[in-house]
Design a protein around this motif. Structure first.
Motif, PDB file in Angstrom:
ATOM      1  N   LYS A 105      46.473 -32.607 -16.276  1.00 37.79           N
ATOM      2  CA  LYS A 105      46.142 -31.752 -17.407  1.00 37.79           C
ATOM      3  C   LYS A 105      44.923 -32.300 -18.142  1.00 37.79           C
ATOM      4  O   LYS A 105      44.789 -33.505 -18.335  1.00 37.79           O
ATOM      5  CB  LYS A 105      47.331 -31.665 -18.357  1.00 37.79           C
ATOM      6  CG  LYS A 105      48.576 -31.062 -17.720  1.00 37.79           C
ATOM      7  CD  LYS A 105      49.751 -31.071 -18.691  1.00 37.79           C
ATOM      8  CE  LYS A 105      51.001 -30.511 -18.029  1.00 37.79           C
ATOM      9  NZ  LYS A 105      52.174 -30.564 -18.932  1.00 37.79           N
TER      10      LYS A 105
ATOM     11  N   SER B 273      43.127 -31.597 -21.803  1.00 33.89           N
ATOM     12  CA  SER B 273      43.399 -30.890 -23.061  1.00 33.89           C
ATOM     13  C   SER B 273      42.658 -31.577 -24.211  1.00 33.89           C
ATOM     14  O   SER B 273      41.834 -32.461 -23.997  1.00 33.89           O
ATOM     15  CB  SER B 273      44.911 -30.873 -23.333  1.00 33.89           C
ATOM     16  OG  SER B 273      45.410 -32.198 -23.468  1.00 33.89           O
TER      17      SER B 273
ATOM     18  N   GLN C 214      37.132 -26.375 -24.599  1.00 34.45           N
ATOM     19  CA  GLN C 214      37.107 -24.917 -24.723  1.00 34.45           C
ATOM     20  C   GLN C 214      38.131 -24.254 -23.816  1.00 34.45           C
ATOM     21  O   GLN C 214      38.653 -23.190 -24.129  1.00 34.45           O
ATOM     22  CB  GLN C 214      35.694 -24.413 -24.400  1.00 34.45           C
ATOM     23  CG  GLN C 214      34.633 -24.922 -25.367  1.00 34.45           C
ATOM     24  CD  GLN C 214      33.226 -24.537 -24.938  1.00 34.45           C
ATOM     25  OE1 GLN C 214      33.026 -23.748 -24.000  1.00 34.45           O
ATOM     26  NE2 GLN C 214      32.230 -25.110 -25.602  1.00 34.45           N
ATOM     27  N   ARG C 215      38.426 -24.920 -22.690  1.00 39.32           N
ATOM     28  CA  ARG C 215      39.385 -24.378 -21.729  1.00 39.32           C
ATOM     29  C   ARG C 215      40.260 -25.515 -21.225  1.00 39.32           C
ATOM     30  O   ARG C 215      39.750 -26.464 -20.619  1.00 39.32           O
ATOM     31  CB  ARG C 215      38.653 -23.744 -20.531  1.00 39.32           C
ATOM     32  CG  ARG C 215      37.786 -22.545 -20.885  1.00 39.32           C
ATOM     33  CD  ARG C 215      36.868 -22.174 -19.744  1.00 39.32           C
ATOM     34  NE  ARG C 215      35.872 -23.231 -19.501  1.00 39.32           N
ATOM     35  CZ  ARG C 215      34.753 -23.352 -20.201  1.00 39.32           C
ATOM     36  NH1 ARG C 215      34.474 -22.496 -21.193  1.00 39.32           N
ATOM     37  NH2 ARG C 215      33.894 -24.327 -19.951  1.00 39.32           N
ATOM     38  N   GLU C 216      41.564 -25.425 -21.459  1.00 40.52           N
ATOM     39  CA  GLU C 216      42.455 -26.434 -20.919  1.00 40.52           C
ATOM     40  C   GLU C 216      42.580 -26.244 -19.408  1.00 40.52           C
ATOM     41  O   GLU C 216      42.554 -25.116 -18.905  1.00 40.52           O
ATOM     42  CB  GLU C 216      43.825 -26.354 -21.585  1.00 40.52           C
ATOM     43  CG  GLU C 216      43.804 -26.770 -23.051  1.00 40.52           C
ATOM     44  CD  GLU C 216      45.192 -26.993 -23.617  1.00 40.52           C
ATOM     45  OE1 GLU C 216      46.176 -26.711 -22.898  1.00 40.52           O
ATOM     46  OE2 GLU C 216      45.285 -27.453 -24.769  1.00 40.52           O
ATOM     47  N   LEU C 217      42.708 -27.352 -18.698  1.00 40.65           N
ATOM     48  CA  LEU C 217      42.822 -27.323 -17.247  1.00 40.65           C
ATOM     49  C   LEU C 217      44.156 -27.909 -16.810  1.00 40.65           C
ATOM     50  O   LEU C 217      44.736 -28.746 -17.500  1.00 40.65           O
ATOM     51  CB  LEU C 217      41.689 -28.129 -16.604  1.00 40.65           C
ATOM     52  CG  LEU C 217      40.247 -27.775 -16.970  1.00 40.65           C
ATOM     53  CD1 LEU C 217      39.286 -28.716 -16.244  1.00 40.65           C
ATOM     54  CD2 LEU C 217      39.942 -26.325 -16.627  1.00 40.65           C
TER      55      LEU C 217
ATOM     56  N   ALA D 262      35.887 -27.897 -18.320  1.00 41.76           N
ATOM     57  CA  ALA D 262      36.705 -27.672 -19.515  1.00 41.76           C
ATOM     58  C   ALA D 262      35.843 -27.309 -20.714  1.00 41.76           C
ATOM     59  O   ALA D 262      36.279 -26.538 -21.575  1.00 41.76           O
ATOM     60  CB  ALA D 262      37.532 -28.923 -19.820  1.00 41.76           C
TER      61      ALA D 262
ATOM     62  N   ARG E  37      34.266 -29.512 -26.970  1.00 40.79           N
ATOM     63  CA  ARG E  37      34.060 -28.913 -28.288  1.00 40.79           C
ATOM     64  C   ARG E  37      33.382 -29.908 -29.215  1.00 40.79           C
ATOM     65  O   ARG E  37      33.328 -31.115 -28.955  1.00 40.79           O
ATOM     66  CB  ARG E  37      35.401 -28.465 -28.875  1.00 40.79           C
ATOM     67  CG  ARG E  37      35.994 -27.262 -28.155  1.00 40.79           C
ATOM     68  CD  ARG E  37      37.455 -27.048 -28.484  1.00 40.79           C
ATOM     69  NE  ARG E  37      37.719 -27.118 -29.913  1.00 40.79           N
ATOM     70  CZ  ARG E  37      38.937 -27.217 -30.442  1.00 40.79           C
ATOM     71  NH1 ARG E  37      39.997 -27.296 -29.632  1.00 40.79           N
ATOM     72  NH2 ARG E  37      39.108 -27.257 -31.737  1.00 40.79           N
TER      73      ARG E  37
END
Length: 257
Positions: free
Chosen positions: A93, A95, A99-102, A145, A148
């Motif tokens: 994971k 997180s 911007q996009r969790e994987l 991901a 940010r």
């Protein structure tokens, strides 16, 4: 002249280097040796050598045995279940400040562009070994991901309770092994998520299914049994707040060689 941590380690009395990490953190002589190189190495790599590569070796230089150190096999029930299933259900994971969790499977990691490198692993206990590692560059995952604003650190959460310590509270328990690096090292070309050692899938002792390789730093930074990567603006919420299992216990966080 660049000051390498591995050169400082050779100056330590042999009796200290044979005592293991726990004893080293309690010994003022050994601690002073490690600390004396910490800031010098960090400044050099950030100001003069931030893009410099760790030395890479030929296949003929690979050590016949790559020593297993630290945890030999996690006792964590989740990891044991994943291992029994051949890591088919394992997910890495990504997180935090993204911007996009994987959530990536092992085949997905292997399908990414791969980097292979033969490098020397230097342990703070005084031994070293040369191994050939293969895996995707961490930068590929971070770019996918999307970081940010405020992202400063990459934190690696692992499956093992180091030394068999009892752990409660999930992956961020203070006894659960974890490590962290800054963004410069995260995007360094030799920072990879290795799934193979010497062209074979990682053994249990060497960190299956995936471990971190951040080649310009000492062995305790090469976190094994990866479960989750968290992009963060602070290290305070993790473990004891010092950036890693061993830094929480007195070791230096950067640990550059």
């Amino acid at each position: 002249m660049q000051l390498h941590r591995r050169h400082l380690l050779t100056a330590a009395p042999a009796s200290l280097l044979l005592t293991g990490c726990d004893a080293l953190t309690r010994n003022p002589t050994a601690k002073a040796i490690v600390e004396s190189g910490e800031q010098a190495t960090y400044r050099w790599q950030r100001l003069a050598g931030r893009d410099g590569l760790a030395r890479e070796f030929a296949a003929s230089d690979i050590s016949p045995v790559f020593k297993v150190n630290g945890t030999h096999e996690p006792t964590n029930p989740e990891w044991k279940q994943l291992s029994a299933g051949g890591f088919t259900d394992w997910r890495l994971k990504v997180s935090g400040l993204v911007q996009r969790e994987l959530s990536l499977t092992l085949p997905q990691l292997r399908a990414l562009p791969q980097r292979s490198q033969i490098t020397r692993h230097d342990c703070v206990e005084g031994w070293s070994a040369i191994g050939g590692w293969t895996g995707p560059q961490l930068s590929h995952l971070l770019k996918a991901a999307g970081l940010r604003d405020g992202a400063r650190y990459i934190v690696f959460l692992c499956a093992d309770d180091y030394g068999g310590e009892a752990s409660k509270g999930g992956l961020q328990s203070s006894s659960r092994y974890y490590e962290s690096i800054d963004l410069v090292d995260a995007f360094h070309p030799q920072t990879i998520l290795a799934h193979s050692l010497n062209n074979q899938p990682l053994s249990t002792g060497n960190g299956a299914p995936v471990r971190l390789r951040v080649e310009r730093q000492l062995g305790y930074k090469q976190a094994k049994y990866l479960m989750q990567i968290v992009v963060a603006d602070s290290l305070a919420p993790f473990g004891g707040g010092k950036g890693g299992y061993w830094p929480d216990r007195g070791y230096e966080w950067y640990a550059g060689t």
